[in-house]
Design an enzyme around this catalytic site. Structure first.
Site, short mmCIF file in Angstrom:
data_model
loop_
_atom_site.label_atom_id
_atom_site.label_comp_id
_atom_site.label_asym_id
_atom_site.label_seq_id
_atom_site.Cartn_x
_atom_site.Cartn_y
_atom_site.Cartn_z
N HIS A 46 0.82 -1.20 0.00
CA HIS A 46 0.00 0.00 0.00
C HIS A 46 0.86 1.26 0.00
O HIS A 46 0.55 2.25 -0.68
CB HIS A 46 -0.91 -0.05 1.22
CG HIS A 46 -1.77 1.16 1.39
ND1 HIS A 46 -1.56 2.08 2.39
CD2 HIS A 46 -2.84 1.62 0.69
CE1 HIS A 46 -2.46 3.04 2.30
NE2 HIS A 46 -3.25 2.78 1.29
N GLU A 49 2.15 1.95 -3.47
CA GLU A 49 1.07 2.51 -4.30
C GLU A 49 0.95 4.02 -4.06
O GLU A 49 0.81 4.80 -5.01
CB GLU A 49 -0.24 1.80 -3.97
CG GLU A 49 -1.45 2.37 -4.68
CD GLU A 49 -2.60 2.65 -3.73
OE1 GLU A 49 -3.15 3.77 -3.79
OE2 GLU A 49 -2.95 1.77 -2.94
N HIS A 50 0.99 4.44 -2.79
CA HIS A 50 0.92 5.87 -2.48
C HIS A 50 2.07 6.64 -3.12
O HIS A 50 1.88 7.73 -3.67
CB HIS A 50 0.97 6.08 -0.96
CG HIS A 50 -0.37 6.06 -0.30
ND1 HIS A 50 -0.86 7.12 0.42
CD2 HIS A 50 -1.34 5.11 -0.25
CE1 HIS A 50 -2.06 6.82 0.89
NE2 HIS A 50 -2.37 5.60 0.50
N GLU A 126 -4.50 7.51 7.71
CA GLU A 126 -5.42 6.52 7.13
C GLU A 126 -5.66 5.36 8.10
O GLU A 126 -6.78 4.87 8.25
CB GLU A 126 -4.84 6.02 5.81
CG GLU A 126 -5.83 5.31 4.92
CD GLU A 126 -5.27 4.97 3.56
OE1 GLU A 126 -5.97 4.29 2.79
OE2 GLU A 126 -4.14 5.40 3.24
#
Length: 412
Positions: A46, A49-50, A126
Protein backbone atom coordinates in the site's frame (compact mmCIF):
# COMPACT_ATOMS: atom_id res chain seq x y z
CA UNK A 1 -13.14 -11.54 -28.03
CA UNK A 2 -10.24 -11.55 -25.58
CA UNK A 3 -6.80 -11.51 -27.20
CA UNK A 4 -3.54 -12.22 -25.42
CA UNK A 5 0.00 -11.18 -26.23
CA UNK A 6 3.28 -11.47 -24.33
CA UNK A 7 5.59 -8.46 -24.51
CA UNK A 8 9.30 -8.98 -25.17
CA UNK A 9 10.03 -8.75 -21.41
CA UNK A 10 7.53 -11.50 -20.56
CA UNK A 11 4.68 -9.24 -19.40
CA UNK A 12 1.23 -10.53 -20.44
CA UNK A 13 -0.98 -8.11 -22.35
CA UNK A 14 -4.72 -8.86 -22.24
CA UNK A 15 -6.90 -7.08 -24.82
CA UNK A 16 -10.60 -6.88 -25.57
CA UNK A 17 -11.57 -4.54 -28.39
CA UNK A 18 -14.99 -2.87 -28.13
CA UNK A 19 -15.06 -0.68 -31.27
CA UNK A 20 -18.45 0.89 -30.46
CA UNK A 21 -16.91 2.76 -27.50
CA UNK A 22 -15.07 6.09 -27.61
CA UNK A 23 -13.06 5.21 -24.52
CA UNK A 24 -10.62 2.69 -23.09
CA UNK A 25 -9.86 1.29 -19.66
CA UNK A 26 -6.27 0.33 -18.84
CA UNK A 27 -5.00 -1.52 -15.80
CA UNK A 28 -1.62 -2.74 -14.66
CA UNK A 29 -1.98 -5.41 -11.99
CA UNK A 30 0.98 -6.42 -9.85
CA UNK A 31 1.06 -9.44 -7.54
CA UNK A 32 1.98 -7.31 -4.54
CA UNK A 33 -0.60 -7.19 -1.74
CA UNK A 34 -0.72 -7.77 1.99
CA UNK A 35 -0.86 -11.54 1.40
CA UNK A 36 2.74 -11.35 0.15
CA UNK A 37 4.11 -9.42 3.16
CA UNK A 38 6.01 -10.58 6.23
CA UNK A 39 5.26 -8.99 9.61
CA UNK A 40 8.15 -6.56 9.09
CA UNK A 41 6.87 -5.66 5.61
CA UNK A 42 3.25 -5.11 6.68
CA UNK A 43 1.77 -2.21 4.70
CA UNK A 44 4.56 -1.95 2.10
CA UNK A 45 2.37 -2.82 -0.91
CA UNK A 46 0.00 0.00 0.00
CA UNK A 47 2.88 2.39 0.80
CA UNK A 48 4.42 1.80 -2.64
CA UNK A 49 1.07 2.51 -4.30
CA UNK A 50 0.92 5.87 -2.48
CA UNK A 51 4.46 6.78 -3.53
CA UNK A 52 3.72 6.12 -7.22
CA UNK A 53 2.14 9.58 -7.49
CA UNK A 54 5.07 11.38 -5.80
CA UNK A 55 7.28 11.57 -8.86
CA UNK A 56 9.39 9.49 -11.21
CA UNK A 57 12.79 9.82 -12.82
CA UNK A 58 11.04 11.67 -15.67
CA UNK A 59 8.13 13.50 -14.01
CA UNK A 60 7.68 15.46 -10.81
CA UNK A 61 4.61 14.91 -8.64
CA UNK A 62 3.14 18.12 -10.05
CA UNK A 63 3.78 17.02 -13.63
CA UNK A 64 2.04 13.71 -12.93
CA UNK A 65 -0.97 15.57 -11.49
CA UNK A 66 -1.08 18.00 -14.42
CA UNK A 67 -0.80 15.18 -16.97
CA UNK A 68 -3.67 13.32 -15.25
CA UNK A 69 -5.83 16.46 -15.51
CA UNK A 70 -4.73 17.04 -19.11
CA UNK A 71 -5.82 13.54 -20.08
CA UNK A 72 -9.17 14.42 -18.54
CA UNK A 73 -10.15 10.92 -17.50
CA UNK A 74 -9.50 9.03 -14.29
CA UNK A 75 -6.03 7.80 -13.30
CA UNK A 76 -5.72 6.11 -9.93
CA UNK A 77 -4.39 3.12 -8.01
CA UNK A 78 -5.58 0.69 -5.34
CA UNK A 79 -4.15 -2.03 -3.10
CA UNK A 80 -5.94 -5.20 -2.03
CA UNK A 81 -4.86 -8.28 -0.13
CA UNK A 82 -3.90 -9.97 -3.42
CA UNK A 83 -2.62 -7.23 -5.72
CA UNK A 84 -1.88 -3.60 -6.43
CA UNK A 85 -3.53 -2.05 -9.47
CA UNK A 86 -2.77 1.12 -11.42
CA UNK A 87 -5.52 2.08 -13.80
CA UNK A 88 -6.83 4.73 -16.17
CA UNK A 89 -10.19 5.38 -17.78
CA UNK A 90 -9.70 7.70 -20.72
CA UNK A 91 -10.93 8.55 -24.21
CA UNK A 92 -9.49 6.41 -27.00
CA UNK A 93 -7.38 9.30 -28.33
CA UNK A 94 -5.46 9.48 -25.03
CA UNK A 95 -4.68 5.77 -24.78
CA UNK A 96 -0.99 6.07 -25.65
CA UNK A 97 -0.51 8.99 -23.22
CA UNK A 98 -2.11 7.02 -20.40
CA UNK A 99 0.03 3.95 -21.16
CA UNK A 100 3.20 6.02 -21.03
CA UNK A 101 2.17 7.68 -17.76
CA UNK A 102 1.29 4.41 -16.03
CA UNK A 103 4.50 2.78 -17.29
CA UNK A 104 6.63 5.64 -15.96
CA UNK A 105 4.92 5.46 -12.55
CA UNK A 106 5.44 1.70 -12.45
CA UNK A 107 8.98 1.43 -13.73
CA UNK A 108 10.73 4.65 -12.67
CA UNK A 109 9.45 5.74 -9.23
CA UNK A 110 11.51 8.25 -7.27
CA UNK A 111 11.50 8.03 -3.48
CA UNK A 112 12.63 11.37 -2.07
CA UNK A 113 13.08 11.45 1.72
CA UNK A 114 10.76 14.45 2.11
CA UNK A 115 7.99 12.81 0.08
CA UNK A 116 8.47 9.54 1.92
CA UNK A 117 8.05 11.21 5.32
CA UNK A 118 4.94 13.14 4.23
CA UNK A 119 3.30 10.02 2.83
CA UNK A 120 4.23 8.10 5.97
CA UNK A 121 2.19 10.66 7.93
CA UNK A 122 -0.69 10.39 5.45
CA UNK A 123 -0.81 6.60 5.86
CA UNK A 124 -0.72 6.92 9.65
CA UNK A 125 -3.79 9.16 9.34
CA UNK A 126 -5.42 6.52 7.13
CA UNK A 127 -4.72 3.87 9.78
CA UNK A 128 -6.22 6.17 12.44
CA UNK A 129 -9.30 6.66 10.24
CA UNK A 130 -9.70 2.88 9.90
CA UNK A 131 -9.46 2.56 13.69
CA UNK A 132 -12.44 4.93 13.91
CA UNK A 133 -14.47 2.77 11.49
CA UNK A 134 -16.03 -0.08 13.52
CA UNK A 135 -17.01 -2.15 10.46
CA UNK A 136 -13.37 -2.19 9.32
CA UNK A 137 -12.25 -3.10 12.83
CA UNK A 138 -14.48 -6.16 13.11
CA UNK A 139 -13.30 -7.56 9.77
CA UNK A 140 -9.66 -6.93 10.70
CA UNK A 141 -10.30 -8.71 14.01
CA UNK A 142 -11.94 -11.59 12.18
CA UNK A 143 -9.07 -12.03 9.73
CA UNK A 144 -6.51 -11.92 12.53
CA UNK A 145 -8.36 -14.85 14.06
CA UNK A 146 -9.32 -17.08 11.13
CA UNK A 147 -5.91 -16.65 9.44
CA UNK A 148 -3.86 -16.51 12.63
CA UNK A 149 -0.12 -16.72 11.96
CA UNK A 150 -0.65 -16.51 8.19
CA UNK A 151 -0.27 -13.70 5.68
CA UNK A 152 -4.02 -13.12 5.15
CA UNK A 153 -4.24 -12.06 8.80
CA UNK A 154 -2.56 -8.74 7.99
CA UNK A 155 -4.36 -5.53 7.15
CA UNK A 156 -3.73 -3.81 3.83
CA UNK A 157 -2.64 -0.58 5.53
CA UNK A 158 -0.24 -2.20 8.00
CA UNK A 159 0.11 -1.04 11.59
CA UNK A 160 1.40 2.23 12.98
CA UNK A 161 4.46 0.41 14.21
CA UNK A 162 5.22 -1.26 10.88
CA UNK A 163 4.74 1.98 8.88
CA UNK A 164 6.96 4.01 11.23
CA UNK A 165 9.71 1.39 10.90
CA UNK A 166 9.86 1.60 7.09
CA UNK A 167 12.53 3.36 5.02
CA UNK A 168 12.88 4.26 1.33
CA UNK A 169 15.38 1.39 1.04
CA UNK A 170 12.79 -1.04 2.41
CA UNK A 171 10.27 0.14 -0.19
CA UNK A 172 12.83 -0.29 -2.97
CA UNK A 173 13.79 -3.79 -1.82
CA UNK A 174 10.15 -4.91 -1.67
CA UNK A 175 9.36 -3.27 -4.98
CA UNK A 176 12.31 -4.89 -6.76
CA UNK A 177 11.16 -8.30 -5.55
CA UNK A 178 7.54 -8.05 -6.72
CA UNK A 179 7.41 -5.34 -9.38
CA UNK A 180 8.59 -7.46 -12.30
CA UNK A 181 7.04 -7.95 -15.75
CA UNK A 182 6.44 -11.68 -15.18
CA UNK A 183 4.66 -10.81 -11.92
CA UNK A 184 2.32 -8.27 -13.53
CA UNK A 185 -0.42 -8.08 -16.15
CA UNK A 186 -1.40 -5.25 -18.50
CA UNK A 187 -5.13 -5.33 -19.30
CA UNK A 188 -6.89 -3.07 -21.83
CA UNK A 189 -10.56 -2.94 -22.88
CA UNK A 190 -12.16 -0.41 -25.22
CA UNK A 191 -11.68 1.20 -28.61
CA UNK A 192 -8.21 0.59 -30.07
CA UNK A 193 -6.33 -1.12 -32.86
CA UNK A 194 -4.75 -4.30 -31.39
CA UNK A 195 -1.53 -4.11 -33.39
CA UNK A 196 -1.10 -0.42 -32.57
CA UNK A 197 -1.75 -1.18 -28.89
CA UNK A 198 0.92 -3.90 -28.89
CA UNK A 199 3.41 -1.41 -30.37
CA UNK A 200 2.54 1.25 -27.80
CA UNK A 201 2.68 -1.24 -24.92
CA UNK A 202 6.08 -2.49 -26.08
CA UNK A 203 7.39 1.08 -26.26
CA UNK A 204 6.02 1.92 -22.81
CA UNK A 205 6.78 -1.27 -20.86
CA UNK A 206 9.35 -3.18 -22.94
CA UNK A 207 12.38 -1.79 -21.07
CA UNK A 208 11.02 -3.10 -17.75
CA UNK A 209 13.10 -6.14 -16.87
CA UNK A 210 12.94 -8.72 -14.09
CA UNK A 211 12.82 -12.37 -13.13
CA UNK A 212 10.03 -14.92 -12.88
CA UNK A 213 6.48 -15.13 -11.58
CA UNK A 214 6.02 -15.34 -7.80
CA UNK A 215 3.38 -17.66 -6.33
CA UNK A 216 0.94 -16.72 -3.60
CA UNK A 217 1.70 -18.16 -0.15
CA UNK A 218 -0.82 -20.74 1.08
CA UNK A 219 -3.33 -19.80 3.75
CA UNK A 220 -6.13 -21.79 5.37
CA UNK A 221 -9.19 -20.97 7.46
CA UNK A 222 -8.63 -21.70 11.16
CA UNK A 223 -11.35 -22.03 13.78
CA UNK A 224 -8.94 -22.40 16.71
CA UNK A 225 -10.36 -19.29 18.41
CA UNK A 226 -14.16 -19.46 18.05
CA UNK A 227 -14.82 -16.10 19.74
CA UNK A 228 -12.90 -12.90 18.96
CA UNK A 229 -13.80 -9.67 20.77
CA UNK A 230 -12.51 -6.10 20.86
CA UNK A 231 -13.77 -3.50 23.31
CA UNK A 232 -14.48 -0.10 21.74
CA UNK A 233 -16.74 2.71 22.90
CA UNK A 234 -19.27 2.72 20.04
CA UNK A 235 -23.07 2.77 20.00
CA UNK A 236 -23.57 -0.39 17.96
CA UNK A 237 -22.06 -3.86 18.19
CA UNK A 238 -20.31 -4.87 14.98
CA UNK A 239 -20.83 -8.60 14.47
CA UNK A 240 -19.36 -11.20 12.09
CA UNK A 241 -20.18 -14.90 11.93
CA UNK A 242 -17.70 -16.61 9.61
CA UNK A 243 -17.57 -20.11 8.11
CA UNK A 244 -14.88 -21.78 5.96
CA UNK A 245 -15.55 -20.92 2.31
CA UNK A 246 -14.22 -21.95 -1.10
CA UNK A 247 -11.05 -21.05 -2.97
CA UNK A 248 -11.40 -18.71 -5.92
CA UNK A 249 -11.30 -21.26 -8.78
CA UNK A 250 -13.41 -23.92 -7.02
CA UNK A 251 -15.96 -25.64 -9.28
CA UNK A 252 -18.73 -24.67 -6.84
CA UNK A 253 -17.89 -20.95 -6.75
CA UNK A 254 -21.02 -19.92 -8.65
CA UNK A 255 -23.26 -22.04 -6.44
CA UNK A 256 -21.55 -20.43 -3.45
CA UNK A 257 -22.23 -16.96 -4.83
CA UNK A 258 -25.87 -17.89 -5.39
CA UNK A 259 -26.25 -19.13 -1.81
CA UNK A 260 -24.64 -15.96 -0.42
CA UNK A 261 -26.98 -13.79 -2.48
CA UNK A 262 -30.01 -15.74 -1.30
CA UNK A 263 -28.97 -15.83 2.36
CA UNK A 264 -28.14 -12.15 2.92
CA UNK A 265 -27.07 -10.62 -0.37
CA UNK A 266 -29.96 -8.28 -1.11
CA UNK A 267 -33.20 -6.75 0.11
CA UNK A 268 -35.20 -9.90 -0.69
CA UNK A 269 -32.68 -12.23 1.01
CA UNK A 270 -33.63 -14.34 3.99
CA UNK A 271 -31.65 -12.51 6.65
CA UNK A 272 -32.54 -9.03 5.39
CA UNK A 273 -36.24 -9.86 5.33
CA UNK A 274 -36.27 -11.69 8.66
CA UNK A 275 -33.93 -9.60 10.79
CA UNK A 276 -34.45 -6.11 9.35
CA UNK A 277 -37.88 -6.08 7.73
CA UNK A 278 -39.83 -8.42 10.04
CA UNK A 279 -38.03 -7.90 13.35
CA UNK A 280 -36.58 -4.40 12.89
CA UNK A 281 -33.39 -5.36 14.74
CA UNK A 282 -30.76 -3.94 12.38
CA UNK A 283 -30.25 -1.33 9.71
CA UNK A 284 -27.32 -3.09 8.03
CA UNK A 285 -26.93 -6.84 7.45
CA UNK A 286 -25.28 -8.73 4.60
CA UNK A 287 -23.28 -11.82 3.72
CA UNK A 288 -20.13 -12.13 1.63
CA UNK A 289 -18.39 -15.13 0.09
CA UNK A 290 -14.74 -14.08 -0.15
CA UNK A 291 -12.43 -16.33 -2.19
CA UNK A 292 -8.62 -16.41 -2.18
CA UNK A 293 -6.23 -18.59 -4.23
CA UNK A 294 -6.12 -21.46 -1.70
CA UNK A 295 -8.96 -20.76 0.75
CA UNK A 296 -12.01 -18.64 1.42
CA UNK A 297 -14.54 -17.51 3.98
CA UNK A 298 -18.29 -17.02 4.08
CA UNK A 299 -19.21 -14.26 6.50
CA UNK A 300 -22.46 -12.76 7.75
CA UNK A 301 -22.10 -9.16 9.03
CA UNK A 302 -24.63 -7.23 11.11
CA UNK A 303 -24.63 -4.09 13.28
CA UNK A 304 -27.09 -3.58 16.13
CA UNK A 305 -27.42 -2.00 19.56
CA UNK A 306 -26.07 -4.19 22.39
CA UNK A 307 -29.48 -5.15 23.79
CA UNK A 308 -30.47 -6.66 20.42
CA UNK A 309 -27.26 -8.67 19.92
CA UNK A 310 -28.48 -11.93 21.44
CA UNK A 311 -31.65 -11.97 19.34
CA UNK A 312 -29.78 -11.12 16.12
CA UNK A 313 -27.35 -13.99 16.68
CA UNK A 314 -30.21 -16.36 17.46
CA UNK A 315 -32.02 -15.48 14.24
CA UNK A 316 -28.91 -15.84 12.07
CA UNK A 317 -28.28 -19.29 13.53
CA UNK A 318 -31.96 -20.25 13.18
CA UNK A 319 -32.00 -19.32 9.51
CA UNK A 320 -28.75 -21.24 8.96
CA UNK A 321 -30.30 -24.30 10.63
CA UNK A 322 -33.39 -24.00 8.40
CA UNK A 323 -31.23 -23.94 5.28
CA UNK A 324 -29.40 -27.07 6.46
CA UNK A 325 -32.70 -28.82 7.28
CA UNK A 326 -35.02 -27.75 4.47
CA UNK A 327 -32.75 -26.22 1.84
CA UNK A 328 -33.56 -23.31 -0.45
CA UNK A 329 -36.93 -23.19 -2.18
CA UNK A 330 -37.40 -23.28 -5.95
CA UNK A 331 -38.85 -19.77 -5.85
CA UNK A 332 -35.83 -18.40 -3.93
CA UNK A 333 -33.47 -20.14 -6.33
CA UNK A 334 -35.21 -18.79 -9.45
CA UNK A 335 -35.26 -15.25 -8.08
CA UNK A 336 -31.62 -15.36 -7.00
CA UNK A 337 -30.33 -16.74 -10.29
CA UNK A 338 -32.28 -14.13 -12.28
CA UNK A 339 -30.77 -11.42 -10.08
CA UNK A 340 -27.23 -12.75 -10.49
CA UNK A 341 -27.45 -13.16 -14.27
CA UNK A 342 -28.87 -9.66 -14.71
CA UNK A 343 -26.23 -8.12 -12.43
CA UNK A 344 -23.45 -9.87 -14.34
CA UNK A 345 -24.76 -8.81 -17.75
CA UNK A 346 -25.12 -5.19 -16.61
CA UNK A 347 -21.60 -5.17 -15.13
CA UNK A 348 -20.21 -6.36 -18.47
CA UNK A 349 -21.44 -3.15 -20.08
CA UNK A 350 -18.61 -1.40 -18.20
CA UNK A 351 -15.26 -1.45 -19.96
CA UNK A 352 -13.58 -0.91 -16.60
CA UNK A 353 -15.27 -3.97 -15.04
CA UNK A 354 -14.30 -6.13 -18.01
CA UNK A 355 -10.71 -4.85 -17.88
CA UNK A 356 -10.37 -5.42 -14.12
CA UNK A 357 -11.90 -8.89 -14.20
CA UNK A 358 -9.70 -9.96 -17.11
CA UNK A 359 -6.52 -8.62 -15.49
CA UNK A 360 -7.15 -10.02 -12.02
CA UNK A 361 -7.99 -13.54 -13.27
CA UNK A 362 -4.86 -13.60 -15.42
CA UNK A 363 -2.65 -12.33 -12.59
CA UNK A 364 -4.11 -14.56 -9.88
CA UNK A 365 -4.68 -17.78 -11.81
CA UNK A 366 -2.88 -17.35 -15.15
CA UNK A 367 -6.19 -17.99 -16.93
CA UNK A 368 -8.31 -16.28 -19.54
CA UNK A 369 -12.06 -16.47 -18.87
CA UNK A 370 -14.43 -14.96 -21.42
CA UNK A 371 -17.58 -13.32 -19.99
CA UNK A 372 -19.68 -15.71 -22.11
CA UNK A 373 -18.04 -18.63 -20.32
CA UNK A 374 -18.91 -17.12 -16.95
CA UNK A 375 -22.53 -16.56 -17.98
CA UNK A 376 -22.76 -20.14 -19.28
CA UNK A 377 -21.52 -21.47 -15.92
CA UNK A 378 -24.04 -19.32 -14.07
CA UNK A 379 -26.81 -20.84 -16.18
CA UNK A 380 -25.63 -24.36 -15.29
CA UNK A 381 -25.97 -23.83 -11.53
CA UNK A 382 -28.76 -26.03 -10.17
CA UNK A 383 -30.87 -25.88 -7.01
CA UNK A 384 -29.24 -29.13 -5.92
CA UNK A 385 -25.78 -27.54 -6.29
CA UNK A 386 -26.75 -24.53 -4.18
CA UNK A 387 -28.33 -26.61 -1.41
CA UNK A 388 -25.33 -28.96 -1.30
CA UNK A 389 -22.89 -26.05 -0.99
CA UNK A 390 -25.07 -24.23 1.56
CA UNK A 391 -25.21 -27.31 3.82
CA UNK A 392 -21.47 -27.87 3.46
CA UNK A 393 -20.65 -24.27 4.37
CA UNK A 394 -23.11 -23.81 7.23
CA UNK A 395 -22.53 -27.14 8.98
CA UNK A 396 -19.44 -26.16 11.06
CA UNK A 397 -19.79 -23.84 14.02
CA UNK A 398 -18.96 -20.27 12.92
CA UNK A 399 -16.11 -18.15 14.23
CA UNK A 400 -17.65 -15.09 15.86
CA UNK A 401 -15.98 -11.66 15.86
CA UNK A 402 -17.54 -8.73 17.71
CA UNK A 403 -16.55 -5.12 18.38
CA UNK A 404 -18.43 -2.96 20.87
CA UNK A 405 -18.61 -1.25 24.24
CA UNK A 406 -17.74 -3.74 27.02
CA UNK A 407 -18.37 -6.41 24.41
CA UNK A 408 -16.99 -9.35 26.37
CA UNK A 409 -19.81 -9.18 28.93
CA UNK A 410 -22.35 -10.01 26.22
CA UNK A 411 -20.72 -13.39 25.60
CA UNK A 412 -20.47 -14.65 29.19
Amino acid sequence: MIQTHVLSNGMPLMMERLPYLRSASIGVFVKAGSIMETDEESGLSHFIEHMAFKGTANRSARQIAEEIDLIGGNVNAATSKLNTSYYARITDKDLQKALNLLADMMINPRYEDSDFQKEQEVILEEIAMEADTPEDLVFNLLHEGIYQGQTLSKTILGTGKSILSQTPDALNTFRQRYYQPHNAVLSVVGCFDPQQLITWAEEAFGAWQGKGRIEYPRNQFKADTPLLTFNKDVEQVQLCLSFPGLESMHDDRFAMAAFSTMFAGGVSSRLFQKIREEEGLVYHIYSAAVAHPHCGEFTVYAACTPQKLKRVMELIKQEAALVIKDGISKAEFAQTMAQMKTSFVLSMESAYQRMAGMGIVKLTHDKTIDPKETLAKLRKVSLRDVNRVARQVLSPEPVIAAVGKQITKHFK
